[in-house]
Motif scaffolding. Sequence first.
Motif, PDB file in Angstrom:
ATOM      1  N   ALA A 159      67.593  43.928 -27.522  1.00 33.21           N
ATOM      2  CA  ALA A 159      68.537  44.655 -28.388  1.00 33.21           C
ATOM      3  C   ALA A 159      69.299  43.685 -29.276  1.00 33.21           C
ATOM      4  O   ALA A 159      69.548  43.959 -30.460  1.00 33.21           O
ATOM      5  CB  ALA A 159      69.498  45.485 -27.539  1.00 33.21           C
ATOM      6  N   ASN A 160      69.657  42.521 -28.730  1.00 34.99           N
ATOM      7  CA  ASN A 160      70.365  41.519 -29.522  1.00 34.99           C
ATOM      8  C   ASN A 160      69.458  40.917 -30.593  1.00 34.99           C
ATOM      9  O   ASN A 160      69.895  40.627 -31.713  1.00 34.99           O
ATOM     10  CB  ASN A 160      70.892  40.406 -28.615  1.00 34.99           C
ATOM     11  N   LEU A 161      68.182  40.722 -30.255  1.00 42.64           N
ATOM     12  CA  LEU A 161      67.246  40.135 -31.210  1.00 42.64           C
ATOM     13  C   LEU A 161      67.082  41.000 -32.452  1.00 42.64           C
ATOM     14  O   LEU A 161      66.782  40.499 -33.534  1.00 42.64           O
ATOM     15  CB  LEU A 161      65.882  39.934 -30.553  1.00 42.64           C
ATOM     16  N   ARG A 162      67.268  42.294 -32.294  1.00 44.40           N
ATOM     17  CA  ARG A 162      67.136  43.196 -33.444  1.00 44.40           C
ATOM     18  C   ARG A 162      68.336  43.101 -34.388  1.00 44.40           C
ATOM     19  O   ARG A 162      68.298  43.632 -35.491  1.00 44.40           O
ATOM     20  CB  ARG A 162      66.982  44.643 -32.963  1.00 44.40           C
ATOM     21  N   LYS A 163      69.400  42.444 -33.942  1.00 44.99           N
ATOM     22  CA  LYS A 163      70.639  42.438 -34.713  1.00 44.99           C
ATOM     23  C   LYS A 163      71.116  41.026 -35.020  1.00 44.99           C
ATOM     24  O   LYS A 163      72.309  40.764 -35.108  1.00 44.99           O
ATOM     25  CB  LYS A 163      71.730  43.205 -33.946  1.00 44.99           C
ATOM     26  N   ILE A 164      70.159  40.111 -35.181  1.00 42.21           N
ATOM     27  CA  ILE A 164      70.533  38.738 -35.506  1.00 42.21           C
ATOM     28  C   ILE A 164      70.390  38.496 -36.996  1.00 42.21           C
ATOM     29  O   ILE A 164      69.511  39.079 -37.661  1.00 42.21           O
ATOM     30  CB  ILE A 164      69.708  37.717 -34.702  1.00 42.21           C
ATOM     31  N   THR A 165      71.257  37.651 -37.535  1.00 45.41           N
ATOM     32  CA  THR A 165      71.179  37.266 -38.937  1.00 45.41           C
ATOM     33  C   THR A 165      71.521  35.793 -39.037  1.00 45.41           C
ATOM     34  O   THR A 165      72.361  35.290 -38.281  1.00 45.41           O
ATOM     35  CB  THR A 165      72.132  38.107 -39.808  1.00 45.41           C
ATOM     36  N   SER A 166      70.840  35.075 -39.923  1.00 45.33           N
ATOM     37  CA  SER A 166      71.081  33.644 -40.063  1.00 45.33           C
ATOM     38  C   SER A 166      70.998  33.253 -41.529  1.00 45.33           C
ATOM     39  O   SER A 166      70.121  33.724 -42.263  1.00 45.33           O
ATOM     40  CB  SER A 166      70.049  32.852 -39.253  1.00 45.33           C
ATOM     41  N   HIS A 167      71.917  32.385 -41.944  1.00 45.48           N
ATOM     42  CA  HIS A 167      71.980  31.943 -43.342  1.00 45.48           C
ATOM     43  C   HIS A 167      72.136  30.427 -43.357  1.00 45.48           C
ATOM     44  O   HIS A 167      73.029  29.875 -42.717  1.00 45.48           O
ATOM     45  CB  HIS A 167      73.147  32.626 -44.056  1.00 45.48           C
ATOM     46  N   ARG A 168      71.235  29.778 -44.095  1.00 46.80           N
ATOM     47  CA  ARG A 168      71.214  28.315 -44.132  1.00 46.80           C
ATOM     48  C   ARG A 168      71.509  27.809 -45.540  1.00 46.80           C
ATOM     49  O   ARG A 168      71.195  28.463 -46.552  1.00 46.80           O
ATOM     50  CB  ARG A 168      69.863  27.779 -43.641  1.00 46.80           C
ATOM     51  N   PHE A 169      72.110  26.630 -45.604  1.00 50.31           N
ATOM     52  CA  PHE A 169      72.432  25.993 -46.875  1.00 50.31           C
ATOM     53  C   PHE A 169      71.909  24.564 -46.802  1.00 50.31           C
ATOM     54  O   PHE A 169      72.340  23.771 -45.966  1.00 50.31           O
ATOM     55  CB  PHE A 169      73.942  26.015 -47.113  1.00 50.31           C
ATOM     56  N   ALA A 170      70.923  24.263 -47.675  1.00 50.23           N
ATOM     57  CA  ALA A 170      70.271  22.961 -47.662  1.00 50.23           C
ATOM     58  C   ALA A 170      69.968  22.544 -49.092  1.00 50.23           C
ATOM     59  O   ALA A 170      69.888  23.394 -49.999  1.00 50.23           O
ATOM     60  CB  ALA A 170      68.979  23.015 -46.849  1.00 50.23           C
ATOM     61  N   LEU A 171      69.787  21.250 -49.302  1.00 45.24           N
ATOM     62  CA  LEU A 171      69.470  20.766 -50.646  1.00 45.24           C
ATOM     63  C   LEU A 171      68.092  21.222 -51.086  1.00 45.24           C
ATOM     64  O   LEU A 171      67.862  21.499 -52.269  1.00 45.24           O
ATOM     65  CB  LEU A 171      69.556  19.239 -50.679  1.00 45.24           C
ATOM     66  N   LEU A 172      67.166  21.302 -50.137  1.00 48.52           N
ATOM     67  CA  LEU A 172      65.812  21.792 -50.382  1.00 48.52           C
ATOM     68  C   LEU A 172      65.430  22.707 -49.213  1.00 48.52           C
ATOM     69  O   LEU A 172      65.907  22.510 -48.095  1.00 48.52           O
ATOM     70  CB  LEU A 172      64.809  20.629 -50.452  1.00 48.52           C
ATOM     71  N   PRO A 173      64.565  23.696 -49.447  1.00 49.89           N
ATOM     72  CA  PRO A 173      64.153  24.561 -48.340  1.00 49.89           C
ATOM     73  C   PRO A 173      63.571  23.791 -47.160  1.00 49.89           C
ATOM     74  O   PRO A 173      63.743  24.187 -46.008  1.00 49.89           O
ATOM     75  CB  PRO A 173      63.094  25.465 -48.992  1.00 49.89           C
ATOM     76  N   SER A 174      62.888  22.682 -47.432  1.00 47.52           N
ATOM     77  CA  SER A 174      62.257  21.913 -46.364  1.00 47.52           C
ATOM     78  C   SER A 174      63.195  20.911 -45.706  1.00 47.52           C
ATOM     79  O   SER A 174      62.811  20.247 -44.733  1.00 47.52           O
ATOM     80  CB  SER A 174      61.037  21.172 -46.916  1.00 47.52           C
ATOM     81  N   ALA A 175      64.418  20.799 -46.219  1.00 42.75           N
ATOM     82  CA  ALA A 175      65.375  19.834 -45.667  1.00 42.75           C
ATOM     83  C   ALA A 175      66.232  20.488 -44.590  1.00 42.75           C
ATOM     84  O   ALA A 175      66.463  21.700 -44.612  1.00 42.75           O
ATOM     85  CB  ALA A 175      66.267  19.300 -46.781  1.00 42.75           C
ATOM     86  N   PRO A 176      66.719  19.704 -43.611  1.00 44.16           N
ATOM     87  CA  PRO A 176      67.638  20.264 -42.622  1.00 44.16           C
ATOM     88  C   PRO A 176      68.872  20.838 -43.314  1.00 44.16           C
ATOM     89  O   PRO A 176      69.349  20.298 -44.315  1.00 44.16           O
ATOM     90  CB  PRO A 176      68.002  19.058 -41.751  1.00 44.16           C
TER      91      PRO A 176
END
Length: 253
Positions: A159-176
């Motif tokens: 139930a929790n997995l259906r309600k997860i959201t994540s937002h990342r900020f990186a210099l490049l998509p392939s960068a950490p």
Amino acid sequence: MWNSINKITRPASLEEAYISLNPPRQVLLAGGSYLVSERDPQVDTLVAISHLLGNEIRAGKASLQIEAGATVQELLEFTRTTEYSDLAECARWSCPSKNIRNQRTIGGEISRGRLDSDLYACLYALNPTMRIIASETVETTLRNWDGVGIIAHLELNLANLRKITSHRFALLPSAPAFVIVAAVQRDDQAEIVVAGRAAQLSCWSVPVSELHDSKIGELAASAAAHFRDDEYGAQAYKQKVIRVGLNRVRASL
């Protein structure tokens, strides 16, 4: 390997591996990607445990059960075409190299606790139950784990997995990512995690109804205190980035 290694042991059980471990000169070897990249000169003995870890991932009626030897890539492939694909994205962006994802284990990713790992941030928000092998076998949650012992198994609430959201900020998509904002909704609560290139991770449980602008500003300021001025920007800039991430979380929940 690297020059300081002179011995590799293969214990007969995880219990034996834990008892025999004598850090920092002895370290556990499962996937090994972090060990090989760092090549710590203090380490002279590798305690191999990959043969003792299961790698099965299975979805039950209420939970996703993951054995600690499963790789990040296996988790990605298991979840990518399901309603839990947000977790697959976290796995994907935690490491852009498929070859390394095929080597890196879930247990190792959690044990490593890398704050710029999208997967670790998402798992911290999800707070799985884990089976830990130490002086005795215990069940605990990721947030309550003191880091002592060997992870054998973890379990995530579907139930929790259906309600997860994540937002990342990186210099490049392939960068950490230098800032990661992840959250999961449990009933009327938002479990929010802010990670990235920070001194420590921030985590809060906030009623969704209280995620108004002033509360988001308060959380952003609190999380930004764990960041510093660096090549990714000033601390004040990162506070603004965190606020953007929190606003996206609010819109996603």
